[in-house]
Scaffold this motif. Structure first.
Motif, PDB file in Angstrom:
ATOM      1  N   ASP A   1      55.304  57.341  36.454  1.00 31.26           N
ATOM      2  CA  ASP A   1      55.383  58.174  37.802  1.00 31.26           C
ATOM      3  C   ASP A   1      56.514  57.743  38.600  1.00 31.26           C
ATOM      4  N   CYS A   2      57.383  56.881  38.104  1.00 31.94           N
ATOM      5  CA  CYS A   2      58.574  56.616  39.064  1.00 31.94           C
ATOM      6  C   CYS A   2      59.907  57.132  38.116  1.00 31.94           C
ATOM      7  N   LEU A   3      60.669  57.816  38.981  1.00 35.14           N
ATOM      8  CA  LEU A   3      62.003  58.536  38.421  1.00 35.14           C
ATOM      9  C   LEU A   3      62.943  57.603  38.328  1.00 35.14           C
ATOM     10  N   VAL A   4      63.603  57.476  37.135  1.00 34.29           N
ATOM     11  CA  VAL A   4      64.890  56.777  37.251  1.00 34.29           C
ATOM     12  C   VAL A   4      65.865  57.664  36.872  1.00 34.29           C
ATOM     13  N   VAL A   5      67.043  57.603  37.789  1.00 33.06           N
ATOM     14  CA  VAL A   5      68.020  58.170  37.731  1.00 33.06           C
ATOM     15  C   VAL A   5      69.204  57.573  37.308  1.00 33.06           C
ATOM     16  N   LEU A   6      69.866  57.760  36.062  1.00 31.32           N
ATOM     17  CA  LEU A   6      71.065  57.236  35.318  1.00 31.32           C
ATOM     18  C   LEU A   6      72.341  57.934  35.944  1.00 31.32           C
ATOM     19  N   ASP A   7      72.914  57.492  36.917  1.00 33.03           N
ATOM     20  CA  ASP A   7      74.098  57.906  37.590  1.00 33.03           C
ATOM     21  C   ASP A   7      75.376  57.666  36.711  1.00 33.03           C
ATOM     22  N   GLU A   8      75.721  58.552  35.848  1.00 32.89           N
ATOM     23  CA  GLU A   8      76.888  58.631  35.003  1.00 32.89           C
ATOM     24  C   GLU A   8      78.004  59.313  35.267  1.00 32.89           C
ATOM     25  N   ALA A   9      78.424  59.433  36.863  1.00 37.14           N
ATOM     26  CA  ALA A   9      79.565  59.598  37.401  1.00 37.14           C
ATOM     27  C   ALA A   9      80.946  59.378  36.344  1.00 37.14           C
ATOM     28  N   TYR A  10      80.903  58.295  35.868  1.00 36.51           N
ATOM     29  CA  TYR A  10      82.314  58.002  34.968  1.00 36.51           C
ATOM     30  C   TYR A  10      81.982  58.001  33.615  1.00 36.51           C
ATOM     31  N   ARG A  11      80.864  58.642  33.230  1.00 39.30           N
ATOM     32  CA  ARG A  11      80.658  58.667  31.803  1.00 39.30           C
ATOM     33  C   ARG A  11      81.747  58.873  30.756  1.00 39.30           C
ATOM     34  N   GLU A  12      82.762  59.823  31.097  1.00 40.67           N
ATOM     35  CA  GLU A  12      84.042  60.275  30.242  1.00 40.67           C
ATOM     36  C   GLU A  12      85.047  59.094  30.188  1.00 40.67           C
ATOM     37  N   TYR A  13      84.777  58.072  30.762  1.00 40.78           N
ATOM     38  CA  TYR A  13      85.647  56.936  30.644  1.00 40.78           C
ATOM     39  C   TYR A  13      85.109  55.848  29.944  1.00 40.78           C
ATOM     40  N   VAL A  14      83.744  55.823  29.350  1.00 42.69           N
ATOM     41  CA  VAL A  14      83.354  54.866  28.749  1.00 42.69           C
ATOM     42  C   VAL A  14      83.829  54.753  27.283  1.00 42.69           C
ATOM     43  N   ARG A  15      84.269  53.644  26.907  1.00 44.97           N
ATOM     44  CA  ARG A  15      84.688  53.504  25.427  1.00 44.97           C
ATOM     45  C   ARG A  15      83.827  52.550  24.669  1.00 44.97           C
ATOM     46  N   ASP A  16      82.977  51.807  25.233  1.00 41.02           N
ATOM     47  CA  ASP A  16      81.949  50.847  24.690  1.00 41.02           C
ATOM     48  C   ASP A  16      80.978  51.412  23.966  1.00 41.02           C
ATOM     49  N   ASP A  17      80.975  51.377  22.756  1.00 39.33           N
ATOM     50  CA  ASP A  17      80.132  52.228  21.875  1.00 39.33           C
ATOM     51  C   ASP A  17      78.404  51.750  22.181  1.00 39.33           C
ATOM     52  N   GLU A  18      78.280  50.505  22.856  1.00 39.66           N
ATOM     53  CA  GLU A  18      76.795  50.224  22.962  1.00 39.66           C
ATOM     54  C   GLU A  18      76.286  50.777  24.480  1.00 39.66           C
ATOM     55  N   VAL A  19      77.290  51.564  25.051  1.00 41.35           N
ATOM     56  CA  VAL A  19      76.770  52.278  26.331  1.00 41.35           C
ATOM     57  C   VAL A  19      76.148  53.439  25.897  1.00 41.35           C
ATOM     58  N   PRO A  20      74.832  53.600  26.325  1.00 44.53           N
ATOM     59  CA  PRO A  20      74.361  54.984  25.689  1.00 44.53           C
ATOM     60  C   PRO A  20      74.613  55.969  26.673  1.00 44.53           C
ATOM     61  N   ASP A  21      74.719  57.291  25.868  1.00 47.21           N
ATOM     62  CA  ASP A  21      74.722  58.404  26.745  1.00 47.21           C
ATOM     63  C   ASP A  21      73.465  58.810  27.224  1.00 47.21           C
ATOM     64  N   GLY A  22      73.305  58.916  28.447  1.00 50.54           N
ATOM     65  CA  GLY A  22      71.932  59.366  29.017  1.00 50.54           C
ATOM     66  C   GLY A  22      71.471  60.552  28.455  1.00 50.54           C
ATOM     67  N   LEU A  23      72.158  61.609  27.955  1.00 51.18           N
ATOM     68  CA  LEU A  23      71.744  62.873  27.604  1.00 51.18           C
ATOM     69  C   LEU A  23      71.174  62.489  26.268  1.00 51.18           C
ATOM     70  N   ALA A  24      71.271  61.404  25.461  1.00 54.58           N
ATOM     71  CA  ALA A  24      70.708  61.317  24.180  1.00 54.58           C
ATOM     72  C   ALA A  24      69.464  60.400  24.430  1.00 54.58           C
ATOM     73  N   MET A  25      69.208  60.034  25.729  1.00 52.90           N
ATOM     74  CA  MET A  25      68.008  59.132  26.102  1.00 52.90           C
ATOM     75  C   MET A  25      67.137  59.933  26.550  1.00 52.90           C
ATOM     76  N   TYR A  26      67.102  61.039  27.328  1.00 58.78           N
ATOM     77  CA  TYR A  26      66.199  61.507  28.268  1.00 58.78           C
ATOM     78  C   TYR A  26      65.253  62.131  27.680  1.00 58.78           C
ATOM     79  N   GLY A  27      65.387  62.684  26.386  1.00 59.55           N
ATOM     80  CA  GLY A  27      64.629  63.747  25.692  1.00 59.55           C
ATOM     81  C   GLY A  27      63.111  63.253  25.606  1.00 59.55           C
ATOM     82  N   ASP A  28      62.934  62.046  25.200  1.00 55.89           N
ATOM     83  CA  ASP A  28      61.459  61.713  25.168  1.00 55.89           C
ATOM     84  C   ASP A  28      60.862  60.693  26.280  1.00 55.89           C
TER      85      ASP A  28
END
Length: 359
Positions: A184-211
């Motif tokens: 019941d607690c909302l987590v907001v993953l603020d990815e304002a700089y997502r397009e600059y990420v090059r570390d493969d271990e940093v997840p894309d939030g869009l691939a995580m929120y589904g479930d």
């Protein structure tokens, strides 16, 4: 009758310090390099300018309050249904919408500190209580943040990459954290700089929120897409969350020119991301040069670098100002320096090279 002769305002305003945008400075020679606001050094692409011009001819009419075309373009770009998307006046505007939907007196909002400087301002205005969790090694301490969650916690901001340090939390850390957060607690993953990420271990939030129905992803057109002046941000979440956020939308606050520019920008994503790649290369060049000069610079996945200067922060900022280079100082802590054009970056590096420092 009261003797008070002025309007009565909320008590929070007595201790409130308003947001201060990055300044512009000019050197004695007339040079001005603005590296204080994490803006793109590139203007809009020609196709986007055409869309802006066409939309500008109709600003006597109200915009589409449902932002239908923009939401459809975002949904297509993100590979999600349209009812998973909400838009707002920049990601700051969407953050305010989020807080309007969840915050009230007695509620708690958790975020790392230092992180995005608008968080404490927005939380204070929302009436909720802020719970700040110190960074560890310039990075979110997700274990401590999970420990800080109570039955009163309504929302947790996780800025990834973090502004102003540029550091990231990676997939395994985030998953462990999310597993600990109450449903019941909302987590907001603020990815304002997502397009600059090059570390493969940093997840894309869009691939995580589904479930994870209590996970929302926040993004913006202000940085990589170069539309900071038009103020477009968006959220992707499960329909129940996105629908609640849309209820708090200030009517017509995403204007018609912004909507048209957002649609055109998404159509030109390939060209825009090529520009982002140039910024990433400059980011590495700037950091490498600072390291070679003996500076301590955390690895960054955003379009800026962070210098922990402590008590010398103001002195460093003034040295930059004197050369027409504006940076973002946080007094007593450090300075955030945006990655600009090669010329702008060279001007900053010249100041950093000559500034006495201990790494």
């Amino acid at each position: 009758m009261s003797d008070v002769t002025t309007p009565r305002f909320r008590s929070v305003l007595d201790r409130f310090v308003a947001y201060k945008p990055g300044k512009v400075v000019v050197s004695p020679e007339g040079r001005s390099f603005k590296l204080s606001s994490n803006e793109s050094p590139h203007g809009p692409l020609p196709s986007v300018l055409d869309a802006i011009g066409e939309a500008a001819a109709n600003v006597n009419r109200y915009p589409d309050n449902n932002a239908t075309a923009l939401i459809e373009a975002i949904a297509s770009h993100c590979g999600v249904p349209t009812d998973h998307v909400a838009v707002g006046c920049g990601s700051v505007g969407v953050s305010q919408m989020l807080l309007e939907a969840v915050a009230e007196p007695g509620a708690e909002i958790v975020y790392a500190w230092r992180s995005f400087e608008a968080y404490p301002l927005l939380v204070a205005l929302s009436g909720a209580s802020a719970v700040q969790v110190p960074l560890r090694d310039e990075t979110h301490d997700l274990a401590a943040m999970a420990d800080a969650i109570t039955e009163h916690t309504r929302l947790v901001f996780v800025c990834n990459p973090n502004n102003p340090t540029g550091t990231v939390v990676r997939r395994a850390e985030i998953e462990r954290f999310l597993d600990r957060v109450p449903a019941d607690c909302l987590v907001v993953l603020d990815e304002a700089y997502r397009e600059y990420v090059r570390d493969d271990e940093v997840p894309d939030g869009l691939a995580m929120y589904g479930d994870r129905p209590n996970l929302a992803v926040l993004r913006t057109f202000s940085k990589a897409y170069g539309l900071a002046g038009l103020r477009i941000g968006y959220l992707v979440a499960h329909p129940l969350v996105a629908g609640a956020i849309r209820k708090t939308f200030l009517p017509f606050s995403v204007n018609s020119v912004a909507q048209a520019a957002g649609v055109a920008s998404l159509a030109a994503t390939g060209e825009l991301l090529a520009r982002v790649e140039d910024t990433v290369k400059e980011r590495e060049r700037v950091r490498d040069a600072l390291l070679a000069d003996g500076w301590t610079v955390p690895p960054t996945e955003a379009n800026f670098v962070w210098l922990r200067l402590g008590d010398r922060t103001t002195e460093f900022s003034e040295a930059c100002d004197a050369q027409g280079v504006s940076v973002r100082p946080f007094a007593g802590e450090g300075a955030r320096v945006s990655i600009g054009s090669p010329e702008e970056n060279d001007a900053f590096l010249a100041v950093a090279h000559s500034f006495p420092h201990g790494g």
